[in-house]
Motif scaffolding. Structure first.
Motif: not given
Lengths: 279, 198, 198
Positions: C104, C115-116, C120, C126, C128-130, C132-133, C136, C154
């Motif tokens: 990623t 973008t996400r 993908e 997919t 995962s939000s984790a 990206i988080q 960040k 985003e």
């Protein structure tokens, strides 16, 4: 957190960036635990497909769809047979592989607007190559030394509160302060704020310092001839100004006799201190 | 000469000091000798380490950072004399002089030598002793003489130190007053200033 | 010899370097030349500072710590060769990111801004939000805008901090992407699949 970070404790079956699966039996009976590891060792259907292709040294630009699709389906079937929760992407890829295979079997290949033959595999190959490029880039990125992991940052202590801090003042601050004074002075017309050549005021202070403590100096001693004519003029104006403001006294016993300079009231000051000492 | 010399040759000593220096520079807290020993697969003795650390501290003499031995261990820290420089980088709420101080300073700078009475005349308010005292203590102004009027008030002027602190080579480097006249409008709302606003 | 030499004498140069060294040793972030200028009441020019910093970096050759120029400025850091020693003081190995995180990150680094959804598409799974988080929170990526498509997703890009942590002075220092045509992986230990599973 485990999904994001591997703490380095990965078993030999699934290396992070190396060959992912090396100890799997070829008869495709895979114990469910091993299969889970297998599944987790791939980053998705593209990764699995890429592995199948690369493992056999197949030319990626000429993929034998029948063989590759069959192998892929065997892995997917094995995963499903073991009731492992299979990401939807794996099934989507399976459908796509079968679709490509069936289009290849059609007698007339589809033709693009320009008349070129369209290989049904082209889009898959593009995605595989792009994914492989990123996979390699991620590997190279991970090999770069990382702060904290591969090298440490220097952090020397700076005890900040050891000394009371004094405000900083810049010439611009002085300008600002003066603007404030000016603005007020404009309003109060009786305040006459004169603008004078600063160098004269500076020289006035300098001369007073030279004469500190009631010293007598010959008039010529006030002038530094080595520093140019402008300063001589400024010094002379400063002397005149000091005399006018009664800060200094210039004396000469007779014409052409040496001229002496002293601070005004220097004698009285000394007398005053003597009286105090005596008291 | 010492027992240490007989066991560690120069290359070894240099290597040990290099590792010790790096460890102490990246450490976020003081490191006791017992901890520093753990750096090495074959640790030197505590005595050897202390001798090496003394040498290392000596090698940092005259630098902006020093290696000191505290109760809790050895650590590098910035010397006190670096504080004025380093603080400029961390301008967390820098202290500021009040307007009264700044105006007093400006008047002394531009109109020197002046008496306190003359400053008050220009500012239109009393100048507190605290302001004059603060500027004297900072060694930015001093008394260059006395005016020959009743009371013989002090004549105030700025010092060489003031010029140095402001990065000026002379008073003539100050922003010229003549240009300032057109930059301001008369103050519309005259707010009376408190007398002692140092 | 150089223009600089004619204006700064040896004592001045030594003093400037001493202050620069102390400031860089105590700094918790890389310091750009513009910030280093603020150390001095009468700041040297950027060219002078760069020359002094180069000299300073040179003076640290052969030590366990080095002065390097990164994306957001100059910083001292321990050399890679010191890591085996320093790890002995702190045996908890810092985590290594998983392939999902690194892929990623690689997509964001090389294809930014993305973008996400675009990530993908390349990875085929997919994101995962984790992930990206985590990136960040590490301050390695941030949101630089929104793509003008339905949902206004985003747009993600890497930060200066990411470059600093990887010791890069800019995105152009990233390892070059392999060209799409030349992606044949060396497969020395490729095990041929049995023929019967076709």
């Amino acid at each position: 957190m485990n999904a994001v970070v591997d703490a380095g404790a990965v078993d030999a079956v699934a290396h992070l960036f190396g060959e992912p699966v090396t100890e799997l039996p070829h008869d495709l009976y895979i114990p469910p635990d091993a299969l889970r590891v297998l599944l987790e060792s791939f980053e998705g259907p593209l990764d699995l497909l890429l592995y199948l292709i690369r493992r056999q040294n197949i030319d990626i630009l000429d993929i034998p769809m029948a063989a590759v699709t069959a192998q892929y389906m065997q892995y997917v079937d094995a995963m499903q047979a073991s009731r492992l929760e299979l990401a939807a992407e794996y099934l989507l890829m399976a459908a796509m592989l079968i679709e490509i295979k069936s289009r290849l079997l059609l007698p007339r290949p589809s033709v693009s607007d320009e008349g070129d033959e369209l290989d049904p595999r082209a889009e898959l190959v593009r995605r595989l190559l792009e994914y492989e490029q990123i996979k390699l880039a991620a590997y190279e990125l991970d090999r770069l030394p990382q702060a904290g992991r591969d090298f440490q940052l220097v952090a020397v202590l700076f005890e900040k509160e050891a000394v009371v801090r004094l405000p900083d003042v810049s010439p611009a601050d002085l300008r600002q302060a003066w603007l404030g004074i000016l603005a007020r002075a404009r309003r109060q017309q009786h305040h006459k704020v004169q603008l004078e050549a600063l160098s004269v005021r500076e020289q006035m202070s300098h001369i007073l310092r030279l004469l500190a403590g009631g010293r007598y100096l010959p008039f010529e001693a006030l002038f530094d001839t080595a520093r140019g004519v402008p300063l001589l003029v400024v010094t002379f104006i400063a002397v005149l100004e000091l005399v006018k403001e009664k800060h200094i006294v210039v004396t000469q016993d007779e014409g052409y006799a040496p001229i002496y300079v002293r601070q005004a009231g220097a004698d009285t000051a000394r007398e005053g201190s003597l009286v105090e000492q005596g008291a | 000469m010492s027992e240490l010399d007989s066991r560690l040759d120069e290359a070894e000593r240099a290597h040990l000091k290099k590792v010790l220096e790096a460890a102490l520079l990246v450490a976020s807290e003081p490191l006791p000798v017992a901890t520093l020993k753990q750096l090495f697969a074959v640790p030197p003795s505590a005595a050897q380490l202390n001798e090496l650390l003394d040498e290392l501290a000596h090698a940092w003499n005259g630098r902006g950072v020093e290696l000191v031995r505290l109760a809790s261990g050895w650590r590098f820290r910035a010397r006190l004399e670096m504080q004025p420089y380093l603080e400029r980088l961390n301008p967390d709420k820098p202290p500021r002089y009040s307007r009264a101080v700044m105006e007093t300073l400006a008047i002394i700078a531009y109109k020197q030598p002046v008496t306190r009475g003359e400053i008050e005349e220009i500012r239109g308010v009393t100048v507190s002793s605290a302001i004059i005292q603060a500027l004297k203590e900072r060694d930015w102004i001093d008394v260059v003489g006395h005016k020959e009027v009743p009371g013989r008030p002090e004549l105030l002027a700025t010092t060489r130190h003031f010029l140095d602190d402001l990065g000026l080579s002379g008073l003539s480097d100050l922003p010229p007053l003549a240009e300032l006249g057109n930059l301001v409008l008369p103050q519309a709302d005259a707010v009376p200033e408190p007398a002692n606003d140092a």
